[in-house]
Motif scaffolding. Sequence first.
Motif, PDB file in Angstrom:
ATOM      1  N   LEU A 153       4.561  -4.116  13.730  1.00  0.00           N
ATOM      2  CA  LEU A 153       6.001  -4.199  13.438  1.00  0.00           C
ATOM      3  C   LEU A 153       6.307  -3.625  12.060  1.00  0.00           C
ATOM      4  O   LEU A 153       7.299  -2.915  11.867  1.00  0.00           O
ATOM      5  N   ILE A 154       5.420  -3.909  11.109  1.00  0.00           N
ATOM      6  CA  ILE A 154       5.612  -3.393   9.758  1.00  0.00           C
ATOM      7  C   ILE A 154       5.500  -1.872   9.754  1.00  0.00           C
ATOM      8  O   ILE A 154       6.279  -1.174   9.119  1.00  0.00           O
ATOM      9  N   MET A 155       4.552  -1.377  10.522  1.00  0.00           N
ATOM     10  CA  MET A 155       4.377   0.074  10.646  1.00  0.00           C
ATOM     11  C   MET A 155       5.644   0.738  11.167  1.00  0.00           C
ATOM     12  O   MET A 155       6.088   1.756  10.656  1.00  0.00           O
ATOM     13  N   PRO A 212      -8.233   3.641  -4.244  1.00  0.00           N
ATOM     14  CA  PRO A 212      -7.020   3.866  -5.037  1.00  0.00           C
ATOM     15  C   PRO A 212      -6.456   5.268  -4.853  1.00  0.00           C
ATOM     16  O   PRO A 212      -7.172   6.261  -4.999  1.00  0.00           O
ATOM     17  N   PRO A 213      -5.154   5.367  -4.517  1.00  0.00           N
ATOM     18  CA  PRO A 213      -4.531   6.687  -4.377  1.00  0.00           C
ATOM     19  C   PRO A 213      -4.490   7.441  -5.713  1.00  0.00           C
ATOM     20  O   PRO A 213      -4.315   8.651  -5.718  1.00  0.00           O
ATOM     21  N   ALA A 214      -4.703   6.705  -6.795  1.00  0.00           N
ATOM     22  CA  ALA A 214      -4.641   7.337  -8.125  1.00  0.00           C
ATOM     23  C   ALA A 214      -5.617   8.496  -8.285  1.00  0.00           C
ATOM     24  O   ALA A 214      -5.430   9.337  -9.170  1.00  0.00           O
ATOM     25  N   VAL A 215      -6.639   8.575  -7.447  1.00  0.00           N
ATOM     26  CA  VAL A 215      -7.594   9.678  -7.600  1.00  0.00           C
ATOM     27  C   VAL A 215      -7.191  10.934  -6.814  1.00  0.00           C
ATOM     28  O   VAL A 215      -7.907  11.927  -6.845  1.00  0.00           O
ATOM     29  N   PHE A 245       0.831  -1.204   0.000  1.00  0.00           N
ATOM     30  CA  PHE A 245       0.000   0.000   0.000  1.00  0.00           C
ATOM     31  C   PHE A 245       0.872   1.264   0.000  1.00  0.00           C
ATOM     32  O   PHE A 245       0.671   2.179  -0.799  1.00  0.00           O
ATOM     33  N   VAL A 246       1.855   1.287   0.894  1.00  0.00           N
ATOM     34  CA  VAL A 246       2.722   2.463   0.984  1.00  0.00           C
ATOM     35  C   VAL A 246       3.530   2.636  -0.303  1.00  0.00           C
ATOM     36  O   VAL A 246       3.658   3.750  -0.827  1.00  0.00           O
ATOM     37  N   ALA A 247       4.010   1.512  -0.843  1.00  0.00           N
ATOM     38  CA  ALA A 247       4.794   1.582  -2.075  1.00  0.00           C
ATOM     39  C   ALA A 247       3.954   2.150  -3.216  1.00  0.00           C
ATOM     40  O   ALA A 247       4.392   3.050  -3.952  1.00  0.00           O
ATOM     41  N   GLU A 248       2.722   1.641  -3.347  1.00  0.00           N
ATOM     42  CA  GLU A 248       1.843   2.102  -4.422  1.00  0.00           C
ATOM     43  C   GLU A 248       1.474   3.570  -4.240  1.00  0.00           C
ATOM     44  O   GLU A 248       1.439   4.342  -5.204  1.00  0.00           O
ATOM     45  N   THR A 249       1.180   3.931  -2.979  1.00  0.00           N
ATOM     46  CA  THR A 249       0.776   5.306  -2.709  1.00  0.00           C
ATOM     47  C   THR A 249       1.941   6.262  -2.937  1.00  0.00           C
ATOM     48  O   THR A 249       1.755   7.362  -3.458  1.00  0.00           O
ATOM     49  N   ASN A 250       3.141   5.815  -2.572  1.00  0.00           N
ATOM     50  CA  ASN A 250       4.322   6.652  -2.789  1.00  0.00           C
ATOM     51  C   ASN A 250       4.524   6.981  -4.263  1.00  0.00           C
ATOM     52  O   ASN A 250       4.954   8.069  -4.616  1.00  0.00           O
ATOM     53  N   LYS A 251       4.189   6.007  -5.128  1.00  0.00           N
ATOM     54  CA  LYS A 251       4.322   6.239  -6.567  1.00  0.00           C
ATOM     55  C   LYS A 251       3.428   7.401  -6.999  1.00  0.00           C
ATOM     56  O   LYS A 251       3.831   8.256  -7.782  1.00  0.00           O
ATOM     57  N   VAL A 252       2.191   7.412  -6.443  1.00  0.00           N
ATOM     58  CA  VAL A 252       1.244   8.474  -6.805  1.00  0.00           C
ATOM     59  C   VAL A 252       1.726   9.807  -6.251  1.00  0.00           C
ATOM     60  O   VAL A 252       1.710  10.839  -6.940  1.00  0.00           O
ATOM     61  N   ILE A 253       2.184   9.773  -4.996  1.00  0.00           N
ATOM     62  CA  ILE A 253       2.628  10.991  -4.319  1.00  0.00           C
ATOM     63  C   ILE A 253       3.811  11.624  -5.073  1.00  0.00           C
ATOM     64  O   ILE A 253       3.893  12.838  -5.213  1.00  0.00           O
ATOM     65  N   GLN A 309      11.844   3.810   7.942  1.00  0.00           N
ATOM     66  CA  GLN A 309      12.311   3.917   6.553  1.00  0.00           C
ATOM     67  C   GLN A 309      11.947   5.270   5.925  1.00  0.00           C
ATOM     68  O   GLN A 309      12.752   5.862   5.223  1.00  0.00           O
ATOM     69  N   PHE A 310      10.718   5.727   6.196  1.00  0.00           N
ATOM     70  CA  PHE A 310      10.250   6.993   5.612  1.00  0.00           C
ATOM     71  C   PHE A 310       9.958   7.988   6.729  1.00  0.00           C
ATOM     72  O   PHE A 310       9.259   7.642   7.687  1.00  0.00           O
ATOM     73  N   ASP A 311      10.458   9.218   6.598  1.00  0.00           N
ATOM     74  CA  ASP A 311      10.223  10.149   7.705  1.00  0.00           C
ATOM     75  C   ASP A 311       8.859  10.829   7.633  1.00  0.00           C
ATOM     76  O   ASP A 311       8.516  11.615   8.504  1.00  0.00           O
ATOM     77  N   ASN A 312       8.083  10.533   6.597  1.00  0.00           N
ATOM     78  CA  ASN A 312       6.738  11.114   6.561  1.00  0.00           C
ATOM     79  C   ASN A 312       5.679  10.100   7.008  1.00  0.00           C
ATOM     80  O   ASN A 312       4.515  10.218   6.670  1.00  0.00           O
ATOM     81  N   ILE A 313       6.115   9.083   7.763  1.00  0.00           N
ATOM     82  CA  ILE A 313       5.139   8.108   8.263  1.00  0.00           C
ATOM     83  C   ILE A 313       5.017   8.206   9.777  1.00  0.00           C
ATOM     84  O   ILE A 313       5.992   8.048  10.516  1.00  0.00           O
ATOM     85  N   LYS A 314       3.819   8.538  10.224  1.00  0.00           N
ATOM     86  CA  LYS A 314       3.522   8.575  11.652  1.00  0.00           C
ATOM     87  C   LYS A 314       2.602   7.396  11.948  1.00  0.00           C
ATOM     88  O   LYS A 314       1.857   6.960  11.071  1.00  0.00           O
TER      89      LYS A 314
END
Length: 316
Positions: free
Chosen positions: A51-53, A100-103, A20-28, A59-64
Motif C-alpha cells: 500500500l505504501i508503494m 546509503p544513497p550518499a555514495v 528511504f525514498v525521502a532520504e534517497t530523494n535528497k541525494v538524487i 506521489q512520484f512519477d519516477n516510482i515503479k
Amino acid sequence: MKSIDLIVPCYNEEAGLEHFVAETNKVIAAIPDYRFRYILVNDGSKDKTYLIMKRLAAQFDNIKYISFSRNFGKEAAMYAGLQHADADYVVVMDADLQHPPAVFPQMIEAMNEGYDCCATKRDEREGESFFRGAFSKLFFRLSNRLTDVKNPYGAMDYRMMTRQMVSAILELSEVQRFSKGIFSWVGFQTKWISFKTVDRELGTSTWKFSSLFKYAIDGITCFSVAPLRFTAVMGAIIFFLSLIYIIATLIQTLFFGIQTPGYVTTLCAVLFLGGLTEMSIGILGEYIGKIYMETKERPIYITKFSNFEDEDNEEK
Ligand code: UDP
Ligand code: MG
C-alpha cells in the motif's frame, strides 16, 4: 541525459520505505545530471509495504513497482528488478538505508572512469557478534578458494552496474540464485568502495543465523563442485589406508596367529566411516536437490501487481 534505475527489494518494510525514498530523494536532488527511477519490488510482504508503494508511486512519477504473489526471497526480487530495468546504469540496494544513497556520486564517478560496476564492501562490522564475524570470514576464504567467484571480504550486493553487465546477469536464469556469485561470475571491471556500516534504522532484519549458514552452503555449491571432489578424494584416501591395514593384518595373522580383536578400533572405524558416508551422501544430496529444482524450470518469481505499462496487471 543518462538514466539510473534503483532496484529496491522490499520485504515487510512498511516502517522505513517512505523514509528511504525521502532520504534517497535528497541525494538524487543533488545529482541533476542523471535521471533516476525507482523500481520497488514488493517481495510478498505481510504488512502494508504494498500500500505504501502504491501511495509513493502515485506521489512520484519516477516510482515503479512490482508486487509478487508471495515471498520469493531477495534474490528473486533483485532478478525481477533487473529484468525491468532499462537505464544506462542500474543500482541494487536495500530498503533499510543500510546501503546509503550518499555514495551515488562516488559510484557514478567510478562508472565515468570506465568501470562496468562499482560495488561496495563493508569495512567495519560494528555490532556484529564474534561468532558471526568469524563465520563470514571463513566463508569468504572458502568460497574464494573453491569457486570461480572472487569477492573481497565484506562484499555486499549494493552496487551500480552498466546495462551491459545487467544483461549478462539476466542471461544466468537459474532458479537457485546467489547474486554475489553471479555478479562476480559474469566478470567485467569492478571498482570496490567501502563505507562504514550503519545499523538498520527502522524495521527488523529478517536474517537468522540458520539462513546465514544456508547462504554459505549455497554460495559454495552453486558455483563449485569442489565438495563432491572432496568426498571422492576422502574415499580414495580411506580406501588405500584400509588396504594397507588389511595387508598388515593378514601378514600378522599368518605369522603370529589370530589376535584378540580390539573393541575400540572396531567402534572407531564404524563411527568414522558411518559419519563420513552420511556426510558424503549429504553433500551429494545438496547437489541433487539443486539439479531437481533447476530441472523443474519454474519461474523465479510471480507478479501479482505492477505499474509497468507493458504489463497488464495493474490493480483495478
Ligand atoms: N528482502 C526481500 N525478501 C526477503 C528478505 C529481505 O526482498 O525475503 C529485502 C529487504 O526488504 C531489504 C533487503 O532485502 O531491502 C535486505 O534485507 P535485510 O535488511 O533484512 O537483510 P540484511 O541487511 O541483514 O542483509
Ligand atoms: Mg538490512
